[in-house]
Design a protein around this motif. Sequence first.
Motif, PDB file in Angstrom:
ATOM      1  N   LEU A 118       2.360  25.733   5.315  1.00 38.54           N
ATOM      2  CA  LEU A 118       1.096  26.577   5.390  1.00 38.54           C
ATOM      3  C   LEU A 118       0.469  26.973   6.727  1.00 38.54           C
ATOM      4  N   ASP A 119       1.623  27.105   7.570  1.00 43.82           N
ATOM      5  CA  ASP A 119       1.409  27.081   9.077  1.00 43.82           C
ATOM      6  C   ASP A 119       0.462  28.142   9.217  1.00 43.82           C
ATOM      7  N   TYR A 120       0.615  29.444   8.822  1.00 46.57           N
ATOM      8  CA  TYR A 120      -0.197  30.462   9.152  1.00 46.57           C
ATOM      9  C   TYR A 120      -1.649  30.717   8.596  1.00 46.57           C
ATOM     10  N   LEU A 121      -1.871  29.814   7.863  1.00 45.45           N
ATOM     11  CA  LEU A 121      -3.112  29.739   7.435  1.00 45.45           C
ATOM     12  C   LEU A 121      -3.826  28.227   7.579  1.00 45.45           C
ATOM     13  N   LEU A 122      -3.022  27.303   7.243  1.00 44.14           N
ATOM     14  CA  LEU A 122      -3.507  25.828   7.736  1.00 44.14           C
ATOM     15  C   LEU A 122      -2.521  24.936   8.357  1.00 44.14           C
ATOM     16  N   LEU A 123      -2.739  24.317   9.228  1.00 43.47           N
ATOM     17  CA  LEU A 123      -2.088  23.185   9.698  1.00 43.47           C
ATOM     18  C   LEU A 123      -2.177  21.795   9.292  1.00 43.47           C
ATOM     19  N   VAL A 124      -1.467  21.097   8.895  1.00 45.33           N
ATOM     20  CA  VAL A 124      -1.670  19.774   8.242  1.00 45.33           C
ATOM     21  C   VAL A 124      -1.011  18.832   8.896  1.00 45.33           C
ATOM     22  N   GLY A 125      -1.293  17.361   8.770  1.00 48.17           N
ATOM     23  CA  GLY A 125      -0.960  16.126   9.237  1.00 48.17           C
ATOM     24  C   GLY A 125      -1.180  15.920  10.916  1.00 48.17           C
ATOM     25  N   LYS A 126      -0.510  15.225  11.513  1.00 49.11           N
ATOM     26  CA  LYS A 126      -0.818  14.924  13.041  1.00 49.11           C
ATOM     27  C   LYS A 126       0.277  15.518  13.895  1.00 49.11           C
ATOM     28  N   VAL A 127       1.351  15.903  13.425  1.00 54.47           N
ATOM     29  CA  VAL A 127       2.459  16.597  14.298  1.00 54.47           C
ATOM     30  C   VAL A 127       2.321  17.849  14.529  1.00 54.47           C
ATOM     31  N   LEU A 128       2.181  18.812  13.533  1.00 54.00           N
ATOM     32  CA  LEU A 128       2.231  20.143  13.592  1.00 54.00           C
ATOM     33  C   LEU A 128       1.264  20.793  14.382  1.00 54.00           C
ATOM     34  N   PRO A 129      -0.074  20.239  14.371  1.00 49.95           N
ATOM     35  CA  PRO A 129      -1.450  20.777  14.852  1.00 49.95           C
ATOM     36  C   PRO A 129      -0.875  20.587  16.385  1.00 49.95           C
ATOM     37  N   VAL A 130      -0.483  19.500  16.636  1.00 51.53           N
ATOM     38  CA  VAL A 130      -0.454  19.214  18.459  1.00 51.53           C
ATOM     39  C   VAL A 130       0.813  20.199  18.822  1.00 51.53           C
ATOM     40  N   GLU A 131       1.820  20.371  18.232  1.00 55.63           N
ATOM     41  CA  GLU A 131       2.908  21.114  18.511  1.00 55.63           C
ATOM     42  C   GLU A 131       2.537  22.372  18.587  1.00 55.63           C
ATOM     43  N   TRP A 132       1.935  23.068  17.578  1.00 62.89           N
ATOM     44  CA  TRP A 132       1.168  24.482  17.732  1.00 62.89           C
ATOM     45  C   TRP A 132       0.216  24.420  18.695  1.00 62.89           C
ATOM     46  N   GLY A 133      -0.430  23.754  19.084  1.00 59.68           N
ATOM     47  CA  GLY A 133      -1.773  23.708  19.957  1.00 59.68           C
ATOM     48  C   GLY A 133      -1.111  23.899  21.298  1.00 59.68           C
ATOM     49  N   LYS A 134       0.021  23.175  21.773  1.00 58.00           N
ATOM     50  CA  LYS A 134       0.642  23.061  22.935  1.00 58.00           C
ATOM     51  C   LYS A 134       1.306  24.129  23.336  1.00 58.00           C
ATOM     52  N   LYS A 135       2.013  24.943  22.283  1.00 60.11           N
ATOM     53  CA  LYS A 135       2.630  26.070  22.291  1.00 60.11           C
ATOM     54  C   LYS A 135       1.755  27.401  22.286  1.00 60.11           C
ATOM     55  N   LYS A 136       0.443  27.145  22.315  1.00 55.31           N
ATOM     56  CA  LYS A 136      -0.576  28.100  21.994  1.00 55.31           C
ATOM     57  C   LYS A 136      -0.310  28.952  20.488  1.00 55.31           C
ATOM     58  N   LYS A 137       0.266  28.609  19.631  1.00 53.44           N
ATOM     59  CA  LYS A 137       0.706  29.225  18.526  1.00 53.44           C
ATOM     60  C   LYS A 137      -0.356  29.124  17.468  1.00 53.44           C
ATOM     61  N   GLY A 138      -0.287  30.084  16.748  1.00 51.09           N
ATOM     62  CA  GLY A 138      -1.542  30.209  15.467  1.00 51.09           C
ATOM     63  C   GLY A 138      -2.475  31.445  15.671  1.00 51.09           C
ATOM     64  N   VAL A 139      -2.700  32.182  14.718  1.00 47.09           N
ATOM     65  CA  VAL A 139      -3.680  33.161  14.699  1.00 47.09           C
ATOM     66  C   VAL A 139      -5.107  32.818  13.949  1.00 47.09           C
ATOM     67  N   MET A 140      -5.082  31.698  13.098  1.00 48.69           N
ATOM     68  CA  MET A 140      -6.183  31.142  12.556  1.00 48.69           C
ATOM     69  C   MET A 140      -7.099  30.326  13.310  1.00 48.69           C
ATOM     70  N   PRO A 141      -8.459  30.087  13.542  1.00 49.06           N
ATOM     71  CA  PRO A 141      -9.089  29.215  14.028  1.00 49.06           C
ATOM     72  C   PRO A 141      -8.972  27.893  13.164  1.00 49.06           C
ATOM     73  N   TYR A 142      -7.979  26.950  13.566  1.00 50.88           N
ATOM     74  CA  TYR A 142      -7.507  25.971  12.715  1.00 50.88           C
ATOM     75  C   TYR A 142      -8.594  24.745  12.855  1.00 50.88           C
ATOM     76  N   ASN A 143      -9.323  24.721  14.047  1.00 51.83           N
ATOM     77  CA  ASN A 143     -10.479  23.851  14.009  1.00 51.83           C
ATOM     78  C   ASN A 143     -11.506  23.945  12.859  1.00 51.83           C
TER      79      ASN A 143
END
Length: 433
Positions: free
Chosen positions: A225-250
């Motif tokens: 669901l990465d390009y819409l929703l980030l789930v769990g505790k691992v993917l959000p941190v990985e994507w955040g550190k890499k400045k990935k994602g087009v959605m305001p996941y917060n």
Amino acid sequence: MGKGALNHPNLFLQEYSWEEIRRHNTKKEQWIVIDGYVYDITAWSRKHPGGGSIIRNYAGEDASEAWCAFHTNKDFASKFLRTLVIGQVKGGTSDTLPIIEDFRKLRKTVEDMGLFKPSKTFFTFIMLHIFAAEFIGWFIMWYFGTGWVPFVIGACFLTIAQNQTGWSQHDYGHLSVLPTNRLNHWMHIFLINFMKGASSDWWNYRHNNHHAKPNVIHKDPDIRLDYLLLVGKVLPVEWGKKKKGVMPYNHQHWYFYMTLPPLLLPLYFNFEIPYYLIRRKRWTEIFWTSTFFLRYQLMFNSMLGFAGVFGLFMFVRFLESHWFVWATQMSHLPCEVDHEKLDNWVSMQLRATCNIEGSLFNDWFSGHLNYQIEHHLFPTMPRNNLCKAVPLVRSLCKKHNIPYICKPLWQGFTDIIGSLKASGEMWHDAYYK
């Protein structure tokens, strides 16, 4: 040895260390281990009836419990495995783990209790109440007309029929109702293709992979669901550190209401299914799926016209999508989502699942998938028997100090939102740190 153990007494088999076996987990070479024997499934995976990815996802691993869990006719499946054996494991297998030894005893217990035998009365009732709901939906619009009140009430009954058909096709897709795989397969096509307008082949691909590696990143399609929703505790941190994602996941716990529940079935699945079938040239599947839309036109065209039938279909899918998303995500989304840990079958399934308390309504509402823990440990067990396995699984978890999570229905819903909020905040903190 487990229930699915194979013997190769007449073969002189080379021994392989686990270090060497784990190296054969690439696209070019895939080895798996079942009950101490090593199998080269590189070429066979393309022919695997359950789909190639499900077996490739166990490359370099011990697949003993997964093999046992998924195959109802183990003697038949063993014939194929015997042609693929290349050696045996040096130094023992996962059956030396206490939790696996106890789980195999538990499986033998539930088999002896007859919990893998379906109830004819139960599944007959399920089918009859599906047909009754669809008939009532059609009758309301035929008798009272298609004004907005009978239209909405009729659509609600059609939604009940569609959603309960979804739970029912799940039973046959897991080969848990009829006496042979072939009969289950044909009934599965009747329900999901003809009655729902989806695809048996597509469902098997997605759902088998989900069961094999639930909530495992890159292996479970249900958490992509990465390009819409980030789930769990691992993917959000990985994507955040890499400045990935087009959605305001917060803010994903807010826009979730406007995206996944209303749009998954009428928008995403209506795109993904034909794309999957055309890409893989599943022409027979396309034919059987098209019979649903012909059936709906025959049922409602005289009342609504061609465009009106399409509108009815989309409205029913819209209603069904809300029901489907909340009922399915409450047992997985709030649970652990992580990369492959090469953990044993029992621990992996328990980390990725939780139960919702059983009741007449909860069981009906979720198609008995509120017993998600037992369903994942025993995927071919008929759903009417899952509740009977609960005390035994609880005892296994207690003995090995593994959390057995069971929630009220309302908490299952709120935990979906709570987990999305927590994951979104993790992404935000990692992105702007």
